[in-house]
Structures are given as structure tokens and as C-alpha cells.
Design a protein around this motif. Sequence first.
Motif, PDB file in Angstrom:
ATOM      1  N   LEU A 104     -36.163   4.772 -47.110  1.00 32.05           N
ATOM      2  CA  LEU A 104     -35.316   3.988 -48.045  1.00 32.05           C
ATOM      3  C   LEU A 104     -35.252   2.554 -47.447  1.00 32.05           C
ATOM      4  N   VAL A 105     -34.684   3.207 -46.559  1.00 35.28           N
ATOM      5  CA  VAL A 105     -34.330   1.138 -45.556  1.00 35.28           C
ATOM      6  C   VAL A 105     -34.922   0.769 -45.246  1.00 35.28           C
ATOM      7  N   HIS A 106     -35.847   0.998 -44.926  1.00 36.32           N
ATOM      8  CA  HIS A 106     -37.461   0.267 -44.840  1.00 36.32           C
ATOM      9  C   HIS A 106     -38.399  -0.231 -45.742  1.00 36.32           C
ATOM     10  N   LEU A 107     -38.304   0.281 -47.411  1.00 35.43           N
ATOM     11  CA  LEU A 107     -38.547   0.309 -48.484  1.00 35.43           C
ATOM     12  C   LEU A 107     -37.870  -1.229 -49.407  1.00 35.43           C
ATOM     13  N   ILE A 108     -36.285  -1.049 -48.862  1.00 32.43           N
ATOM     14  CA  ILE A 108     -35.330  -2.400 -49.321  1.00 32.43           C
ATOM     15  C   ILE A 108     -35.725  -3.255 -48.592  1.00 32.43           C
ATOM     16  N   SER A 109     -35.946  -3.185 -46.964  1.00 30.33           N
ATOM     17  CA  SER A 109     -35.928  -4.123 -45.694  1.00 30.33           C
ATOM     18  C   SER A 109     -37.333  -4.896 -46.844  1.00 30.33           C
ATOM     19  N   ALA A 110     -38.546  -4.685 -47.076  1.00 29.86           N
ATOM     20  CA  ALA A 110     -39.757  -4.802 -46.915  1.00 29.86           C
ATOM     21  C   ALA A 110     -39.349  -5.524 -48.503  1.00 29.86           C
ATOM     22  N   GLN A 111     -38.345  -5.697 -48.974  1.00 28.03           N
ATOM     23  CA  GLN A 111     -38.766  -5.598 -51.170  1.00 28.03           C
ATOM     24  C   GLN A 111     -37.708  -6.766 -50.569  1.00 28.03           C
ATOM     25  N   ALA A 112     -36.960  -7.026 -49.652  1.00 28.32           N
ATOM     26  CA  ALA A 112     -36.046  -8.460 -49.880  1.00 28.32           C
ATOM     27  C   ALA A 112     -36.466  -9.007 -49.097  1.00 28.32           C
ATOM     28  N   LEU A 113     -38.177  -9.129 -48.476  1.00 27.11           N
ATOM     29  CA  LEU A 113     -38.901  -9.858 -47.232  1.00 27.11           C
ATOM     30  C   LEU A 113     -39.790 -10.000 -48.701  1.00 27.11           C
ATOM     31  N   SER A 114     -39.823  -9.776 -49.691  1.00 27.12           N
ATOM     32  CA  SER A 114     -41.186  -9.947 -51.104  1.00 27.12           C
ATOM     33  C   SER A 114     -40.106 -11.028 -52.299  1.00 27.12           C
ATOM     34  N   ASP A 115     -41.202 -11.890 -52.480  1.00 26.76           N
ATOM     35  CA  ASP A 115     -40.503 -12.533 -54.292  1.00 26.76           C
ATOM     36  C   ASP A 115     -41.188 -11.502 -55.060  1.00 26.76           C
ATOM     37  N   LEU A 116     -41.582 -10.843 -54.950  1.00 27.47           N
ATOM     38  CA  LEU A 116     -42.353 -10.186 -55.805  1.00 27.47           C
ATOM     39  C   LEU A 116     -42.161  -8.858 -56.186  1.00 27.47           C
ATOM     40  N   SER A 117     -42.051  -8.317 -57.707  1.00 30.40           N
ATOM     41  CA  SER A 117     -41.677  -7.055 -58.640  1.00 30.40           C
ATOM     42  C   SER A 117     -41.653  -5.853 -57.620  1.00 30.40           C
ATOM     43  N   VAL A 118     -41.232  -5.086 -57.604  1.00 26.79           N
ATOM     44  CA  VAL A 118     -41.923  -3.879 -57.065  1.00 26.79           C
ATOM     45  C   VAL A 118     -43.185  -3.124 -57.979  1.00 26.79           C
ATOM     46  N   SER A 119     -43.243  -3.292 -58.391  1.00 30.58           N
ATOM     47  CA  SER A 119     -44.786  -2.727 -59.593  1.00 30.58           C
ATOM     48  C   SER A 119     -45.630  -4.225 -59.772  1.00 30.58           C
ATOM     49  N   THR A 120     -45.305  -5.298 -58.959  1.00 29.39           N
ATOM     50  CA  THR A 120     -46.248  -5.818 -58.520  1.00 29.39           C
ATOM     51  C   THR A 120     -46.860  -6.079 -57.132  1.00 29.39           C
ATOM     52  N   ARG A 121     -46.275  -5.514 -56.785  1.00 29.66           N
ATOM     53  CA  ARG A 121     -46.295  -4.869 -55.101  1.00 29.66           C
ATOM     54  C   ARG A 121     -47.654  -4.057 -55.304  1.00 29.66           C
ATOM     55  N   VAL A 122     -47.056  -2.988 -56.044  1.00 31.71           N
ATOM     56  CA  VAL A 122     -47.726  -1.756 -56.592  1.00 31.71           C
ATOM     57  C   VAL A 122     -49.028  -2.156 -56.824  1.00 31.71           C
ATOM     58  N   ALA A 123     -49.549  -3.041 -57.570  1.00 32.15           N
ATOM     59  CA  ALA A 123     -50.449  -3.544 -58.563  1.00 32.15           C
ATOM     60  C   ALA A 123     -51.466  -4.320 -57.466  1.00 32.15           C
ATOM     61  N   SER A 124     -50.980  -4.881 -56.432  1.00 29.62           N
ATOM     62  CA  SER A 124     -51.069  -5.726 -55.210  1.00 29.62           C
ATOM     63  C   SER A 124     -52.344  -4.789 -54.360  1.00 29.62           C
ATOM     64  N   LEU A 125     -51.777  -3.672 -54.551  1.00 27.11           N
ATOM     65  CA  LEU A 125     -51.697  -2.520 -52.985  1.00 27.11           C
ATOM     66  C   LEU A 125     -53.324  -1.919 -53.531  1.00 27.11           C
ATOM     67  N   PRO A 126     -54.185  -1.346 -52.646  1.00 24.00           N
ATOM     68  CA  PRO A 126     -55.077  -0.357 -52.668  1.00 24.00           C
ATOM     69  C   PRO A 126     -55.298   0.813 -53.959  1.00 24.00           C
ATOM     70  N   ALA A 127     -55.949   0.993 -54.875  1.00 26.22           N
ATOM     71  CA  ALA A 127     -56.076   2.420 -55.121  1.00 26.22           C
ATOM     72  C   ALA A 127     -56.764   3.521 -54.314  1.00 26.22           C
ATOM     73  N   PHE A 128     -55.382   4.861 -54.305  1.00 28.86           N
ATOM     74  CA  PHE A 128     -55.725   5.267 -53.087  1.00 28.86           C
ATOM     75  C   PHE A 128     -55.641   6.715 -54.538  1.00 28.86           C
ATOM     76  N   THR A 129     -56.777   7.357 -54.565  1.00 26.41           N
ATOM     77  CA  THR A 129     -57.143   7.943 -55.510  1.00 26.41           C
ATOM     78  C   THR A 129     -57.741   9.190 -54.984  1.00 26.41           C
ATOM     79  N   LEU A 130     -56.647  10.343 -55.715  1.00 23.94           N
ATOM     80  CA  LEU A 130     -57.061  11.641 -54.678  1.00 23.94           C
ATOM     81  C   LEU A 130     -56.416  12.799 -55.732  1.00 23.94           C
TER      82      LEU A 130
END
Length: 267
Positions: A159-185
Amino acid sequence: MLDSAAKVLTRLGVRDTAVDASPVDVGSGGMAIEERLARLGRIVTAVGATFGAVVGPDGNRIWLVDEQGAPIDSLTVIAMVLDGLRARGIAGPLAVPFTVPNSLTSYASELGFTPIRTQANVANMMQVSDGQRAVVAANGRNALSFPDLHPGPDAMATLVHLISAQALSDLSVSTRVASLPAFTLAHREVSVAWERRAQLMRVLNSHPDRSDEGDIDGVVFGEGYERAVVVPDDDRPVFRVMAEGEGPVAAASLADEIEHLVASAAQ
């Protein structure tokens, strides 16, 4: 653990809203994780939170929803953590079991991490990650560890790493997720009596279509991005099937094929 978590979040400048902040098991004798995430999603959107998290009672596992209340799958959570580490100039060995799809390890390699395959059991993953001085270890089932901190899975560190990552980004979490590859399983399960497990493993390991991926506690079929793994569950009389493919339809088709193969071999 809850008091410690609150202190850590406060020091990070996080305004948190605790919901059901008690050690209730997830999906066992209580509310199923899907129900918890749906409820959490409604609360996140109501209070305008950046994202929401459910931490398992053992402190090992973590589940997320974005600011729109949508659940984030466990593989994408791993990618978000790696993305955040890379943004801070951190990379290195990444320990993941053979059950994690190649699409995720390929993305990790693009970020500068070196994926190291382990067995599916947590003990082996911890041993390998410690021996290889991994930066991160992730089992693909909502548990990540950071061996420099300690070898075991740690939801609060995640959780701390996720918070740190979000603090470094100007994007919302949903936008960051949409920018990542789709990991289909695609996931399937086959019921197998405890006394049949060893025999079934011998049958699957001798199958002509089996792929040799070294000393693993399961069986692999296929390769590349058309790959399925079969592994006996540690706690229940089932074999788990996980298949990746070039999109959800291909992954589901391969999962169905391997599920049928395992079910036939188990008879």
C-alpha cells in the motif's frame, strides 16, 4: 496492525477513511471479496477517494478499487507497483511464480526488471527472492513482498508503494490502469480427490504436450502468450488452471481445453 497502519499513512500525509477496520477474514465465514470490493467502490466514489484498498486479516494480501470504484486485478496491481518503483529509479530482480503470465514478465522486463521464475508455493518464492536479492516478489494472487524490508508478503508495504507511485503521477488511478497492458488470464478449477493428486500429477507430467519449465510444482502447456499452467491447490481438493492468450476469448478457449484435459485425466 491497524494502529500502525494509521500512523504510517498519517506520516505520508494520507487522509484515510477506515471501513470495516477489523480482522474479519475475506471470503471465509464473512463477506466475499467481490461483495467487499463492490461496497468499498461505492464508498470510494461517495467520499471522492483516490483509490480504496482491502487488506486481508493476515496482513499479506491486498485488493484495490480505483477512484471510480472499479476493482483492479491482482496482475495490474503488480504492474502498478513496478511502474512506481521504476519512476523512482528502482529496478532489479523480480521473483514471480511460474503461474504468473508471460505478458506480465515481459512488461516487467521492459521496465528494466529481471524476472526470476519460482515455484507456486510461497516458501520457495521467499527463498528464491532472498537468494537472488529480488527487489520485489509477487505471487500473482494479491500478495507482494519487498525482501529488503522482510521476506514475507506485506500488504501495508504494498500500500505504501502504491501511494508513493500515485504521488509521483499526475494521472488518476483509473487512467494509469488504462495505460497499462492488459494481462489476460482465464481461471478454471477441477475437483480432484486428495488421494488422486499424486497420480494426476504423474499423468500430466508425462503428457506429450507438456512444456518443460524446470523444477516447478505444477505443469505447463504451451508457450509464449498462448500458455496454460496447472497447479494443485494447497488448501482445497482442486487443481487450478490458469491460461493466457491473445485476448480474453483465446485465453478462455485455452483454459477450457486444459480444464477438459485435467478433468479427463483425473477420472
